[in-house]
Write an enzyme that holds these catalytic residues in place. Structure first.
Site, PDB file in Angstrom:
ATOM      1  N   HIS A 147      40.493  30.930  58.310  1.00 11.02           N
ATOM      2  CA  HIS A 147      41.835  31.392  58.665  1.00 11.02           C
ATOM      3  C   HIS A 147      42.822  30.252  58.954  1.00 11.02           C
ATOM      4  O   HIS A 147      43.835  30.126  58.295  1.00 11.02           O
ATOM      5  CB  HIS A 147      41.758  32.283  59.922  1.00 11.02           C
ATOM      6  CG  HIS A 147      40.775  33.403  59.828  1.00 11.02           C
ATOM      7  ND1 HIS A 147      41.014  34.586  59.135  1.00 11.02           N
ATOM      8  CD2 HIS A 147      39.533  33.538  60.355  1.00 11.02           C
ATOM      9  CE1 HIS A 147      39.956  35.383  59.245  1.00 11.02           C
ATOM     10  NE2 HIS A 147      39.049  34.782  59.977  1.00 11.02           N
TER      11      HIS A 147
HETATM   12  O1  RIB Z   1      41.241  35.960  63.686  1.00 13.81           O
HETATM   13  C1  RIB Z   1      41.080  34.603  63.381  1.00 13.81           C
HETATM   14  C2  RIB Z   1      41.590  33.736  64.470  1.00 13.81           C
HETATM   15  O2  RIB Z   1      40.843  33.980  65.652  1.00 13.81           O
HETATM   16  C3  RIB Z   1      41.411  32.235  64.182  1.00 13.81           C
HETATM   17  O3  RIB Z   1      42.451  31.510  64.781  1.00 13.81           O
HETATM   18  C4  RIB Z   1      40.094  31.910  64.826  1.00 13.81           C
HETATM   19  O4  RIB Z   1      40.049  30.553  65.277  1.00 13.81           O
HETATM   20  C5  RIB Z   1      40.094  32.830  66.013  1.00 13.81           C
HETATM   21  O5  RIB Z   1      40.766  32.173  67.046  1.00 13.81           O
END
Ligand code: RIB
Ligand code: CA
Length: 312
Positions: free
Chosen positions: A243
């Site tokens: 992500h």
């Molecule tokens: O949903 C993904 C996010 O949540 C990313 O930033 C991961 O690091 C978690 O913090």
């Protein structure tokens, strides 16, 4: 291309680590003013330690790390150690970082750095709960018209949530902060699960990163191997989504992304849908939208960018 003055607010975190390594590897394009850390995936103390460890692996102790909020504004803390490991950095062998955190709270650092530069100059990449940013806006409301833009990882529309049926972790972990930041009027590019789920760490991509054989590349490969194992057990997927580095990739290569103007509301009252992002595209005046929601990512392009930037 002139360098982008950038603050990265994060909760390292496996995918935060990939984002930081990508940013550390782009000094020609990113003027990294600071890393600010926040409680999220793991505790505030651990995210601040992790950011310093990652900075040292990358040889970028020139970038100050400021520790921030110990927890969300209103709701009770919710961590994500099951996805990121007890330390937050998978099964990476950690060490005591050589350099301490910089003095002062992360929110104060954000205010100082934004106010010290011309209006519109500073970009904030936000890849954890938005607590520090909301605190900075409350501390000094003048940063709202002064900030250039926020590029954040958070939310979900088509994909549904990854913590509850309707909420994604970064928003779910501090929905009140997210509501204040996303609704502040600062231009926001919001990369939610609809986009980041398109970016998967396949075995071939991890092997290509490992083959670069630099300390950051080897760390990323080990972190992503950890994510592969955890994602298979917890979600049933063979390739975990990556992500957070999508925010840095957006700054380096926006042409890899498709976004559309939206109004984004955050649910803060319903226990059932707390942290839900209501992403509305049907606006009377599209030009008035302050949020641009990412709908597509050229994931091959993102990994090619990552490999190019990580190459020795
Ligand atoms: O949903 C993904 C996010 O949540 C990313 O930033 C991961 O690091 C978690 O913090
Ligand atoms: Ca994160």
């Amino acid at each position: 291309m002139s360098r982008i003055p950038l603050i990265i607010d994060c909760d390292p975190g496996v995918d935060d680590a990939v984002a930081l390594f990508l940013a550390f590897a782009a000094p020609d394009a990113l003027d990294l003013l600071a890393i600010t850390t926040v409680a999220g995936n793991v505790s505030a103390d651990q995210t601040a330690r992790n950011a310093r460890i990652l900075r040292q692996i990358a040889g970028r102790e020139d970038v100050p790390v400021y520790a921030g909020a110990q927890g969300p504004l209103v709701r009770e803390p919710v961590e994500a150690g099951h996805f990121h490991g007890e330390t937050g950095l998978g099964d990476l062998a950690l060490f005591e970082p050589g350099e301490p955190v910089a003095p002062g709270h992360a929110a104060q650092a954000i205010v100082r750095l934004v106010m010290a530069r011309p209006a519109g100059a500073v970009t904030l990449a936000v890849i954890g709960p938005m607590t520090n940013v909301a605190l900075a806006m409350a501390l000094e409301p003048a940063i709202v018209p002064r900030l250039g833009r926020i590029v954040a990882m958070g939310g979900a529309r088509r994909e549904g949530g990854n913590v509850t049926a309707s909420s994604e972790y970064n928003i779910h972990a501090d929905p009140h902060a997210a509501g204040k930041v996303i609704g502040s009027g600062v231009p926001v590019v919001l990369l939610g699960l609809d986009a980041t789920h398109q970016v998967r760490a396949t075995q071939a991509r991890i092997a290509a990163i490992r083959a670069l054989a630099t300390p950051p590349a080897l760390a990323i490969a080990q972190l992503l191997d950890f994510s592969v194992r955890v994602e298979k057990v917890l979600v049933g997927w063979d390739a975990p989504p990556v992500h957070d580095p999508c925010t840095i990739a957006y700054l380096l290569a926006p042409e890899l992304f498709v976004t559309r103007p939206a109004r984004v509301g955050i649910e803060t009252a319903s226990p059932l849908t707390l942290g839900h992002t209501a992403v509305e595209f049907r606006l009377e005046d599209l030009s008035a939208a302050t949020v641009h929601w990412a709908t597509e990512i050229d994931h091959e392009g993102v990994f090619a960018l990552l490999l190019r930037r990580l190459a020795p």
